[in-house]
Design an enzyme around this catalytic site. Structure first.
Site: not given
Ligand code: NAD
Length: 473
Positions: A170, A201, A203, A207, A245, A279, A377
């Site tokens: 996804k 689609g 999250g 998700g 992560e 991140c 963050e």
């Molecule tokens: P996000 O959590 O908003 O979204 C990540 C993914 O989760 C997207 O595909 C989104 O559609 C999906 N999602 C959203 N709500 C969901 C739900 N209720 N259930 C399941 N899936 C859902 O994060 P973002 O804004 O896309 O990315 C930024 C974040 O990612 C930052 O906090 C960053 O630190 C973190 N990040 C962590 C790492 C790591 O390896 N630790 C690497 C890159 C980014």
């Protein structure tokens, strides 16, 4: 304009069960760059069923068969690397040099690493009367963010394939293009039907459908902390494995014997890379208080030297990913000013001459570790410099965070720098820089619970079976 309205399920491009689309906006122009479909739980059911069917045979393939498949994928990836980079740049705004450079290199690196790990991996080991077997965990839901799209997808897909798992990807709604091309690459490389599936689609719909699904064995999620918490709750009823992560607020400690100007400049430039949307970015820069004036001079010069502009041009930094991300970052910059941090570079608003596009000024504050800008963050090009009195104080500040993803130590005396690295409570620490695709990557504390990259990332997709009595006494 890109028109990516089909999903990849069971080896075919298929229409969504209930047609519904969303527009994708180019963050550099604020204009619509294409359309994707938004799937529903019914599309997820279809994809999970395909993955479950495929697992019956793919889970039984030999390592050699999977190695051949990964080599075939690598050949297809290399053919389309530039196309992938262009898609990354268009979807999330990275400068072309970065998107076609480090972004796609990371994807390729994880693919090559999966090949290397699989070549040497021992799936069976005998200990006394017992055979210990590592087996693929099964059907995996892979949920990824937009900030390093190729890194995040490839660091999951390729170890999962190498392990013999089947999967449903996804991709992020904000950055869906590169994943679409990746799905084409996997198809062209001959990945068997149902082994890899992709549903685009929201999250909260796709998700959630994956996290709660009875027939998904594992969720590997990269993204924000609140969503990670929600996924863990959603997955609890079906007791599936969840790899998280999450975010970070990583500290970069410049020890007293390090070259201050060079390290402050490197840390400042590093923070602005990918528009601060990394991140593990060193977003808290810890310098000796006695040398703060020199640090301010070096950071100001470095931040002001970061060129910002059109990802297609020759600039170091592009826009941030979206309007809402832009507004969140502006909120934090305002907050920093409000809570009394000293603004030494950048600040609110867009850089001069960049009225269109979600551009942010490379911003540096001098602050304290209790400030919101040092605790949360920001996920934008905003650095906070914090002074420390001695090494113990530096370590205390570094560890005083809810997060524990990355860390950086710079120092001439390698033993002293290593000693500090041992005391930092984070999953990865860079001592005077370096890079290693085989080094495990993941977080302590609220930065997550999994490990990706290299053999540790591969192990996430395995179950352990003990066959007692394999060797009768
Ligand atoms: P996000 O959590 O908003 O979204 C990540 C993914 O989760 C997207 O595909 C989104 O559609 C999906 N999602 C959203 N709500 C969901 C739900 N209720 N259930 C399941 N899936 C859902 O994060 P973002 O804004 O896309 O990315 C930024 C974040 O990612 C930052 O906090 C960053 O630190 C973190 N990040 C962590 C790492 C790591 O390896 N630790 C690497 C890159 C980014």
């Amino acid at each position: 304009m890109r028109n990516y309205t089909q999903f990849y399920i069971d080896g075919q491009w298929v229409d969504p069960i209930a047609p519904r689309t969303a527009q994708v906006v180019n963050p550099a122009t604020e204009e619509v760059s294409g359309t994707i479909s938004l799937g529903t739980a019914a599309d997820v059911d279809k994809a999970v069923a395909a993955a479950r069917r495929a697992f019956a045979t793919f889970g039984e393939t030999s390592a050699k068969e999977r190695l051949d498949l990964l080599e075939a994928i690598l050949a297809e990836y290399l053919k389309r690397e530039t196309e992938l980079g262009e898609a990354v740049s268009e979807e999330m705004g990275a400068p072309m040099s970065l998107a076609c450079g480090f972004h796609t290199l990371l994807g390729k690196g994880h693919l090559s690493t999966a090949i290397e790990v699989l070549k040497d991996f021992k799936f069976e080991e005998q200990r006394g009367p017992t055979l210990i077997r590592k087996e693929p965990i099964g059907v995996c839901g892979l949920i990824t963010p937009w900030n390093w799209p190729m890194n995040q997808t490839c660091v999951k897909i390729f170890p999962a394939l190498a392990a013999g798992c089947t999967m449903i990807l996804k991709p992020p709604q904000l950055a869906p293009y590169s994943a679409q091309i990746l799905a084409e690459i996997l198809h062209d490389a001959g990945v068997p039907a149902g082994v890899f599936n992709m549903v685009q689609g929201k999250g909260s719909e796709i998700g959630t459908a994956l996290s709660t699904h009875e027939d998904v064995d594992m969720i590997s999620f990269t993204g924000s902390e609140p969503v990670g918490v929600q996924i863990q709750k959603d997955a609890a009823d079906t007791v599936k494995r969840v790899g998280l992560e999450l975010g970070g607020k990583s500290a970069w400690i410049v020890l007293d014997d390090a070259s201050l100007a060079a390290n402050v400049a490197a840390a400042t430039g590093g923070m602005m890379g990918n528009s601060g949307q990394t991140c593990s970015a060193g977003s808290r820069l810890l310098v000796p208080s006695a040398r703060m004036d020199d640090a301010i001079a070096a950071a100001t010069e470095a931040a002001n030297g970061v060129t910002v502009g059109d990802p297609k041009g020759n600039f170091a930094m592009g826009p941030v990913v979206s309007k809402s991300q832009y507004e969140i970052i502006q909120g934090y910059i305002e907050k920093g000013i409000e809570e009394g941090a000293q603004l030494i570079a950048g600040g609110p608003g867009k850089p001069e001459g960049l009225d269109k596009g979600y551009y942010v000024k490379p911003t540096v504050f001098v602050g304290t570790n209790d400030m919101v800008i040092a605790r949360e963050e920001i996920f934008g090009p905003v650095l906070v410099i914090i002074g420390y009195d001695d090494v113990d104080h530096a370590v205390e500040i570094a560890n005083d965070s809810n997060f524990g993803l990355g860390g950086y130590v710079s120092g001439e005396d390698l033993d002293a720098a290593r000693a500090v690295s041992r005391r930092m409570r984070t999953g990865a620490i860079w001592v005077n820089g370096g890079f290693d695709f085989h080094a495990p990557f993941g977080g302590y504390k609220r930065s997550g619970n999994g490990r990706e990259w290299g053999e540790h990332g591969f192990a996430e997709y395995l179950e352990v079976k003990a066959v007692i009595g394999w060797n009768p006494a």
